[in-house]
Scaffold this motif. Sequence first.
Motif, mmCIF file in Angstrom:
data_model
loop_
_atom_site.group_PDB
_atom_site.id
_atom_site.type_symbol
_atom_site.label_atom_id
_atom_site.label_comp_id
_atom_site.label_asym_id
_atom_site.label_seq_id
_atom_site.Cartn_x
_atom_site.Cartn_y
_atom_site.Cartn_z
ATOM 1 N N GLY A 123 0.820 -1.213 0.000
ATOM 2 C CA GLY A 123 0.000 0.000 0.000
ATOM 3 C C GLY A 123 0.851 1.259 0.000
ATOM 4 N N CYS A 124 1.912 1.264 0.791
ATOM 5 C CA CYS A 124 2.811 2.424 0.825
ATOM 6 C C CYS A 124 3.528 2.618 -0.504
ATOM 7 C CB CYS A 124 3.822 2.286 1.962
ATOM 8 S SG CYS A 124 3.083 2.472 3.602
ATOM 9 N N LEU A 125 3.919 1.526 -1.149
ATOM 10 C CA LEU A 125 4.557 1.606 -2.459
ATOM 11 C C LEU A 125 3.574 2.150 -3.500
ATOM 12 C CD1 LEU A 125 7.100 1.073 -4.126
ATOM 13 C CD2 LEU A 125 6.347 -1.308 -4.371
ATOM 14 N N LEU A 126 2.346 1.668 -3.461
ATOM 15 C CA LEU A 126 1.314 2.205 -4.364
ATOM 16 C C LEU A 126 1.106 3.700 -4.129
ATOM 17 C CD1 LEU A 126 -1.393 -0.596 -4.340
ATOM 18 C CD2 LEU A 126 -0.435 0.458 -6.388
ATOM 19 N N ARG A 127 1.034 4.089 -2.869
ATOM 20 C CA ARG A 127 0.820 5.501 -2.545
ATOM 21 C C ARG A 127 1.954 6.363 -3.096
ATOM 22 N NH1 ARG A 127 2.193 9.460 0.889
ATOM 23 N NH2 ARG A 127 0.570 10.972 1.367
ATOM 24 N N SER A 128 3.193 5.917 -2.909
ATOM 25 C CA SER A 128 4.342 6.670 -3.419
ATOM 26 C C SER A 128 4.239 6.851 -4.927
ATOM 27 C CB SER A 128 5.651 5.957 -3.091
ATOM 28 O OG SER A 128 5.872 5.973 -1.705
ATOM 29 N N ARG A 129 3.855 5.814 -5.609
ATOM 30 C CA ARG A 129 3.744 5.896 -7.066
ATOM 31 C C ARG A 129 2.569 6.759 -7.491
ATOM 32 N NH1 ARG A 129 6.042 -0.049 -8.464
ATOM 33 N NH2 ARG A 129 8.151 0.535 -7.903
#
Length: 180
Positions: free
Chosen positions: A40-46
């Motif tokens: 989820g954090c990786l998706l948010r960053s992207r």
Amino acid sequence: MADSTLYPLTNPPTDLSAISQIDSSILFPSFTVSDAWDLGCLLRSRLLTFPGSTVISITLANSTPLFYTAVRSGITPDNTAWVNRKSATVLRFGCSTWYMHNKFQGDEKAFAEKYCLLDKAKEFAIHGGGFPVRVKGVEGVVAVIVVSGLKQQQDHQVIVQTCRDFLDGVGEGDEKRKED
């Protein structure tokens, strides 16, 4: 405004066999609360590289929420409704909403008629952005990832590309991620 060229998305295929192959090839070795958080954090960053507001939701198949966030201000209750509808489609049909969109060429009426949904049709969405989480050795969908707020093909593709990148990083399990 952020520049989405920092994380360019390829166009997803529209051929059903290609979509199905992608849906089934993204296979997690396990899927824990920590995995959902990291993904989820990786998706948010992207998603921060794209203009506009989006929502990310990751829930278990039993609807237990693992990750939910807005990316930028400006989300509305409609975003939550899209999340719920996309999740329902993934859980009922066991495939991505992008697959269902292309299967019916976006024709929601044909979709509703095919599955005799009647007035329940409003509970489902055949727009890209809902994706099944599968775990090696486990039958069926264990969780659902939803992105809502971009164009539907972008909602879908950001999930696919991020899951692939995440799994490439998992390669050697938790120890590898701790080192990164």
